[in-house]
Design an enzyme around this catalytic site. Structure first.
Site, PDB file in Angstrom:
ATOM      1  N   ASP A  54       1.443  -1.057  -0.232  1.00  0.00           N
ATOM      2  CA  ASP A  54       0.014  -0.163  -0.111  1.00  0.00           C
ATOM      3  C   ASP A  54       0.373   1.017  -0.201  1.00  0.00           C
ATOM      4  O   ASP A  54       1.490   1.285  -0.985  1.00  0.00           O
ATOM      5  CB  ASP A  54      -0.822   0.238   1.173  1.00  0.00           C
TER       6      ASP A  54
ATOM      7  N   ASP B 211      -8.148  -7.078  -5.209  1.00  0.00           N
ATOM      8  CA  ASP B 211      -8.150  -6.015  -3.806  1.00  0.00           C
ATOM      9  C   ASP B 211      -9.499  -5.037  -5.042  1.00  0.00           C
ATOM     10  O   ASP B 211      -9.863  -4.102  -5.998  1.00  0.00           O
ATOM     11  CB  ASP B 211      -7.394  -5.636  -4.783  1.00  0.00           C
TER      12      ASP B 211
ATOM     13  N   HIS C 211      -7.001  -6.843  -0.556  1.00  0.00           N
ATOM     14  CA  HIS C 211      -6.171  -5.357  -0.398  1.00  0.00           C
ATOM     15  C   HIS C 211      -5.102  -6.597   0.656  1.00  0.00           C
ATOM     16  O   HIS C 211      -3.924  -5.644   1.132  1.00  0.00           O
ATOM     17  CB  HIS C 211      -6.552  -4.952  -0.103  1.00  0.00           C
TER      18      HIS C 211
END
Length: 385
Positions: A206, A332, A360
């Protein structure tokens, strides 16, 4: 992270509350406390099953790793003593092709094939390094890697899962973070302490993609490989916000209220972003277990705003000299696949891997497959890159 930031711009941020109090981090007192939470969350589920499944064994290993991690944190950050993937693997366009066996999620495992490589099998291989540094994404902390740490330890790796400034159990106030350098300082400190000639495999998830890119520019000789997991893989001159702003198709999710903290007053930019806990299941953890969602709900902290909007300038001599690997997450709902593919196309890595059925947070939803990819990347010979 993507859903939280896709509709934000630096010109003006939607104001959601008239007054924001600085809240104490919703964290347990220690990583051992988190391990206790995981144990209690899974106890009722374990009573229903007499047979011990692989996931049950993994949870036990993960809890043990969490306790080891707590000892590791108390011992001044010394490293803990910690291989084929069930993924689709293909070289990135514009990069050198690697002479590697193509792996597939549909390949059946033979009865004789062990689920994990034994530690003595791995350490005897000619690896450039067996040390892995794991960097969490926005709002997360070192706690999110508890399954990955356990699996890497079983395979003979040494692993460090760092809490960035104001994250996890790090003592700093998220609102006081003024730039990316302050945010990644705990990560930079690891590299300052590395011995001469020592290298690591650097892994970011991320917003952690921007964080590892920052460090790659500073310490290119100390990083053997860099791995981006559903991460912000920036081109030079971009910020993480530039990436997140490209995302489309949020539907109703982007219309959900996000909470911004204005510690410096409403006339100044936000200092942090608070993720609506009600969105976690649908946007970030749509394939993760209930106990992992519960862990995230009590452990996630606000995301510092300044590092999200800071543009990075990356050189080919430093950042560009390090082999990069991207791991796409097919299920995701936070960082959509088209956006991941756009980053890959504009800034081609050495090789791209794909995790089918992962949300995710593949360290929660697909820990075994993620582990096998990480080990496979570690085994890529440098001469082939």
């Amino acid at each position: 992270m993507g859903n939280a930031l896709g509709c934000i711009s630096t010109e003006g941020v939607r104001e959601k509350t008239s007054k924001h109090e600085l809240k104490r981090p919703p964290l347990l007192a220690s990583f051992k406390g988190r391990a206790g939470l995981l144990s209690s969350l899974s106890s009722s589920e374990n009573k229903k099953k007499k047979a011990v499944s692989f996931d049950g064994q993994l949870d036990e290993q993960a809890l043990a790793a969490a306790l080891l991690f707590n000892d590791h944190q108390r011992n001044n950050g010394n490293s803990l003593p910690f291989p084929r993937s069930q993924s689709v693997v293909y070289p990135s366009s514009g990069s050198k092709k690697l002479d590697l066996t193509r792996s597939s999620s549909s390949r059946p495992r033979s009865h004789s094939e062990s689920l994990f490589t034994r530690p003595d099998q791995l350490v005897n291989q000619d690896l450039e390094t067996n040390r892995v540094v794991l960097v969490h994404g926005g709002g997360f902390g070192a706690w999110c890697w508890y399954k990955t740490i356990s699996l890497l330890e079983e395979a003979g790796f040494k692993a460090d899962a760092v809490d960035l400034t104001g994250s996890g159990i790090h003592y700093s106030d998220t609102n006081g973070i003024r730039n990316l350098a302050e945010y990644v300082k705990p990560l930079s400190d690891i590299f300052y302490k590395l011995g001469e000639g020592d290298k690591v495999i650097l892994v970011g998830h991320d917003l952690g993609g921007a964080c590892i890119s920052f460090v790659m520019e500073l310490f290119p000789s100390k990083i053997a490989k860099a791995v981006f997991i559903a991460a912000t893989m920036l081109s030079s001159g971009q910020s993480a916000l530039d990436i997140f702003s490209q995302q489309t198709g949020f539907g109703d999710l982007i219309r959900q209220p996000q909470t911004f903290i204005y510690a410096n007053g409403k006339d100044n930019p936000p200092t942090a972003i608070v993720i609506d806990k009600a969105l976690l299941r649908d946007s970030w953890f749509n394939q993760s277990s209930t106990k992992d969602v519960a862990l995230a709900s009590v452990s996630m902290r606000p995301i510092p705003f300044a590092p999200v909007v800071e543009k990075l300038f990356l050189s080919s001599n430093n950042y560009g000299s390090i082999p990069r690997f991207y791991i796409k997450t097919r299920g995701d709902c936070a960082l959509h696949v088209p956006l991941q593919e756009s980053m890959i196309k504009s800034n081609p890595p050495t090789q791209v891997f794909e995790l089918k059925g992962s949300d995710h947070a593949p360290f929660f939803s697909k820990p075994q497959a993620l582990h096998r990819i990480l080990v496979e990347i570690s085994q890529v010979p440098s001469k082939h890159i």
